[in-house]
Scaffold this active site. Sequence first.
Site, PDB file in Angstrom:
ATOM      1  N   LYS A 137       0.739  -1.317   0.008  1.00 21.48           N
ATOM      2  CA  LYS A 137       0.089  -0.004   0.041  1.00 21.48           C
ATOM      3  C   LYS A 137       0.870   1.285   0.064  1.00 21.48           C
ATOM      4  O   LYS A 137       2.153   0.960   0.634  1.00 21.48           O
ATOM      5  CB  LYS A 137      -0.819   0.222   1.102  1.00 21.48           C
ATOM      6  CG  LYS A 137      -0.444  -0.361   2.604  1.00 21.48           C
ATOM      7  CD  LYS A 137       0.675   0.442   3.189  1.00 21.48           C
ATOM      8  CE  LYS A 137       0.461   1.934   3.491  1.00 21.48           C
ATOM      9  NZ  LYS A 137       1.974   2.210   4.114  1.00 21.48           N
ATOM     10  N   TYR A 222      -4.384   4.081   6.214  1.00 24.89           N
ATOM     11  CA  TYR A 222      -5.039   3.315   7.120  1.00 24.89           C
ATOM     12  C   TYR A 222      -6.500   3.709   7.855  1.00 24.89           C
ATOM     13  O   TYR A 222      -7.425   2.900   8.001  1.00 24.89           O
ATOM     14  CB  TYR A 222      -4.095   2.991   8.401  1.00 24.89           C
ATOM     15  CG  TYR A 222      -3.186   2.072   8.030  1.00 24.89           C
ATOM     16  CD1 TYR A 222      -2.954   0.510   8.121  1.00 24.89           C
ATOM     17  CD2 TYR A 222      -1.541   2.825   7.569  1.00 24.89           C
ATOM     18  CE1 TYR A 222      -1.874  -0.013   7.802  1.00 24.89           C
ATOM     19  CE2 TYR A 222      -0.701   2.034   7.455  1.00 24.89           C
ATOM     20  CZ  TYR A 222      -0.738   0.587   7.324  1.00 24.89           C
ATOM     21  OH  TYR A 222       0.399  -0.258   6.902  1.00 24.89           O
TER      22      TYR A 222
END
Length: 371
Positions: A137, A222
Site C-alpha cells: 500500500k 489506514y
Amino acid sequence: MHTRRDFIQKLTGSLIALQISPALVTAGCNNIIVPYDGPLLRVAIIGLGSYGTRVAEAMKDCKKAKLVGVISGTPSKIKDWQAKYNIPEKNCYNYENFDQLKNNPDIDVVYVITPNALHKDQVIRVAKAGKHVISEKPMSINAKDGQEMIDACKKAHVKLLVGYRMHFEPKTLEIIRMRKVGELGKVLFFQGLCGFTIGDPTQWRLNKQLSGGGSMMDIGIYAINGARYMIGEDPIWVTAQETKNNPEKFKEGVDETIQFQFGFPGGAVASCLSTYSMNNLDRFFLNGEKGYAELYPSTGYGPIQGRTSKGELTQPHVTHQTVQMDEMAGIILEGKQPVVPVDGEEALKDLKIIDAIYEAVKTGKKVDLKL
Ligand code: NDP
C-alpha cells in the site's frame, strides 16, 4: 500402546523420508501436529528494504507460502538473502532483468515492496511476465495509475492483491463480525487517528517523486481503509483541511497533517487525522446505536488492543504478515474469499478517496465520491 511421543517421532521420520518441507500445523484441541500437504505459494520479493525484510522474516512461519526469489538493485543484499533464506541463483533478479521472470516456472507471485511511485511500473512488468502480483500500500500514487495496474493484470490473467494486513487481524475481524450481526446497532460514527513523527528529511517518504505525497499516502490510508471496513460502506463525500507547520521538511506536494471527514450512504460520518508530526496516534473508534468498539493501537504491527461495549477483545496476537501471506496463498491458489477484500479494486477505492482528499484540500470544497 502408541504414545503421542511415538506418533510425533514417527511423523517426523516420515516427513524426512518424504522430503516434505517442515510446514506443520497444530490441529484440533489435542495439539496434534499434522503436516500441511496442500499447495505452496512460491513468492519473490521486489525491494529488500525495511518492510520487505519484515515480510521475509514473517514468512518463515508460513505454512502455505514460501520465499523463493528476490529482485533488488543492491547485489550485496541479494547475496545476504540468498544465504539467509536459501534462495537459488536462478531466482535472483535486478530491476533491469526481472522481465525474465516469464521464463521461471518456480515463482508464482511477486510481492512489490518498493517506494510507492515505483509500484505501478513494477506491477505491470510482473503481470506482463505472467506472474500474480501483490503490491504494498498505497497500490499506486493516484487512481488513474491504479486503474492501469488493474487493467494490465486483467489482460495478463493474473491476480492483483494489495498488502492490507489488517484485513486478516483477529481483533479487527471480531469488530467487523459484531457490526455485521448487529451487535453495535446502526453505526453512526467512526474516528481514525493515524500518524507518527517522521525522522530523516532525506528519505524517499518525503520525496514527492517517490512517495506521491506525504503522510496521507503512507499512514492516512489506514484511516481511509479502516473507515470503510469498520463502517462497512464506502463514503459518498469528503471534506479535508491541511495544516503545515514545517514547510522546510514537508515540501510542496508532501502533506504533513490532514484532517478529513467522510459521509456514508447509511448516514454515518467519519472524522480522521493523518500526520507525520505526532506520535501516539494509532486509534480507531466506532460508535453505533447499541454499542462501541475501540482499537488502540489499531494498525501497528501489534499486539493490537481493544475493547467494545461488551468488554476487552481477547483474540490472540498474530504476526500480521505471516497470516496475510498464508491467507493470500489461499486466495491465489484456491480462490478463497477474504472477509474484507484485498484485491486491486479494493485498493483503487482508497486511491480515488486520496485523490478526492487532495482535491478537497486544494479547493476547500466538499468533494462527492462515486466508488
Ligand atoms: P524502505 O526504504 O525501507 O525499502 C524500500 C526498498 O525499495 C529499498 O531498500 C530498495 O531495495 C528498493 N528501492 C528501489 N528503488 C528505490 C529508490 N529509488 N529509493 C529507495 N528505495 C528503492 O521502504 P519500506 O520498506 O519501509 O517501504 C516500502 C513499501 O512498503 C512502501 O510502499 C510502503 O508504503 C510499504 N510499507 C507497508 C507497510 C505495511 O505495514 N503494510 C509498512 C511499511 C512499509 P533494494 O536495495 O533491494 O533495491
